[in-house]
Design an enzyme around this catalytic site. Structure first.
Site, PDB file in Angstrom:
ATOM      1  N   GLU A  25      -2.094   7.240   2.661  1.00  0.00           N
ATOM      2  CA  GLU A  25      -1.377   6.033   2.226  1.00  0.00           C
ATOM      3  C   GLU A  25      -1.377   4.978   3.495  1.00  0.00           C
ATOM      4  O   GLU A  25      -1.071   4.022   3.086  1.00  0.00           O
ATOM      5  CB  GLU A  25      -0.063   6.385   1.776  1.00  0.00           C
ATOM      6  CG  GLU A  25       0.837   6.963   2.840  1.00  0.00           C
ATOM      7  CD  GLU A  25       2.358   7.142   2.183  1.00  0.00           C
ATOM      8  OE1 GLU A  25       3.167   6.890   2.993  1.00  0.00           O
ATOM      9  OE2 GLU A  25       2.472   7.809   1.345  1.00  0.00           O
ATOM     10  N   GLU A  79      -5.523   7.336 -20.279  1.00  0.00           N
ATOM     11  CA  GLU A  79      -5.229   7.399 -21.460  1.00  0.00           C
ATOM     12  C   GLU A  79      -5.582   6.043 -22.285  1.00  0.00           C
ATOM     13  O   GLU A  79      -5.700   6.010 -23.399  1.00  0.00           O
ATOM     14  CB  GLU A  79      -3.795   7.495 -21.694  1.00  0.00           C
ATOM     15  CG  GLU A  79      -3.023   9.034 -21.308  1.00  0.00           C
ATOM     16  CD  GLU A  79      -3.354   9.875 -22.242  1.00  0.00           C
ATOM     17  OE1 GLU A  79      -4.067   9.587 -23.288  1.00  0.00           O
ATOM     18  OE2 GLU A  79      -2.823  11.027 -22.250  1.00  0.00           O
TER      19      GLU A  79
END
Length: 299
Positions: A112, A81
């Site tokens: 991960e 954004e």
């Protein structure tokens, strides 16, 4: 040994599958509301993080996000954004998610643990960067390895986790521990912890935008107007800031090649050259630039 907060299991009487629909949904809402409330206790840390981000982006550094799983998705949402909202160049923002950004909703869990991939991220860091690392547990190997090695590359580290006393937080320049409640669905940190992490990122990046002068009277004055809706919004901002009608705002935007801050100054009477000079003189902050323009006009 007690379970970490993010892994604790609800009492049987409040277990979601034992509740009726209304009670189950209410329980999930309560947990996420409490997760948001946890941010109120770390506003000093959020401000410190925003100061680091603003300093990096105002200088030669980059904003780098690193996370895995649900935390990585929260980082992705924030990072994606920023160019449109605050006009930050895309090459000043980097996102590193364990295993890469998922395609077709596939997000393998084993990535991960890939500290080898973390070392590759560290090799790309440079002095002046700010790295925001996220892990609900505070122990996820991928972001933890990045947090522990970033300082040696000249980068500063902001860590966000939901369990205290964890390796991720210990490695940070700014450690933000969000005291979220036990999850409504035990271990599903996309819910309470994820909600709190996303909100924390929103606060840090928006506050950094303010510090960089990209917010004026609550409006996005450095937005990238790359669609019809945003071009209309940009014109409305110029009209409101400069006190002119829509036609004059549109003309100013044309003369400023679509850039909102100089357009506001042009609409207020500056030439494009003067508008850019005033912004440069005031670090890109519109309010003092407008004040200086008024002083010039009154002289």
């Amino acid at each position: 040994m007690p379970l970490p907060r993010t892994e604790r299991i609800a009492d049987a009487e409040t277990a979601l599958d034992r509740l009726d629909a209304g009670a189950a949904l209410s329980r999930m809402i309560e947990v996420q509301s409490a997760a948001i409330d946890s941010l109120r206790h770390v506003t000093d840390k959020l401000e410190a993080a925003a100061q680091l981000v603003a300093a990096a982006l105002s200088g030669r550094g980059r904003l780098v996000y690193a996370a895995a799983g649900s935390s990585g998705l929260m980082a992705l949402a924030d990072a994606a954004e920023l160019p449109g909202t605050f006009g930050i160049a895309q090459d000043r923002i980097a996102l590193h998610m364990a295993g890469g950004v998922p395609a077709d909703a596939v997000m393998p869990g084993d990535t991960e643990d890939d500290t080898g991939a973390a070392r590759a991220v560290l090799d790309g860091l440079r002095e002046g960067d700010v790295v925001i690392v996220l892990s609900a547990s505070g122990t996820t190997p991928y972001p933890t390895a990045i947090a522990q090695g970033a300082g040696a590359r000249g980068a500063r580290v902001v860590a966000i986790a939901c369990n205290p006393g964890t390796p991720l937080l210990a490695a940070a320049d700014v450690a933000i521990c969000l005291a979220t409640p036990p999850e409504a669905l035990a271990g599903s940190t996309r819910m309470g912890a994820g909600t709190a992490q996303k909100a924390a990122l929103n606060l840090i990046s928006t506050r950094a935008g303010i510090l960089m002068g990209h917010v004026h009277d609550g409006m996005m004055v450095n937005l990238v107007a790359d669609n019809a809706k945003l071009r209309g919004r940009a014109a409305g901002i110029v009209a409101r800031v400069a006190g002119v009608d829509d036609a004059a705002a549109a003309r100013a935007l044309d003369r400023a090649q679509g850039a909102v801050k100089p357009a506001c100054l042009i609409a207020a009477g500056a030439t494009p050259e003067v508008a850019h000079a005033l912004l440069d003189a005031h670090g890109g902050h519109l309010r003092p630039a407008l004040g200086a323009l008024i002083t010039q006009q009154d002289a």
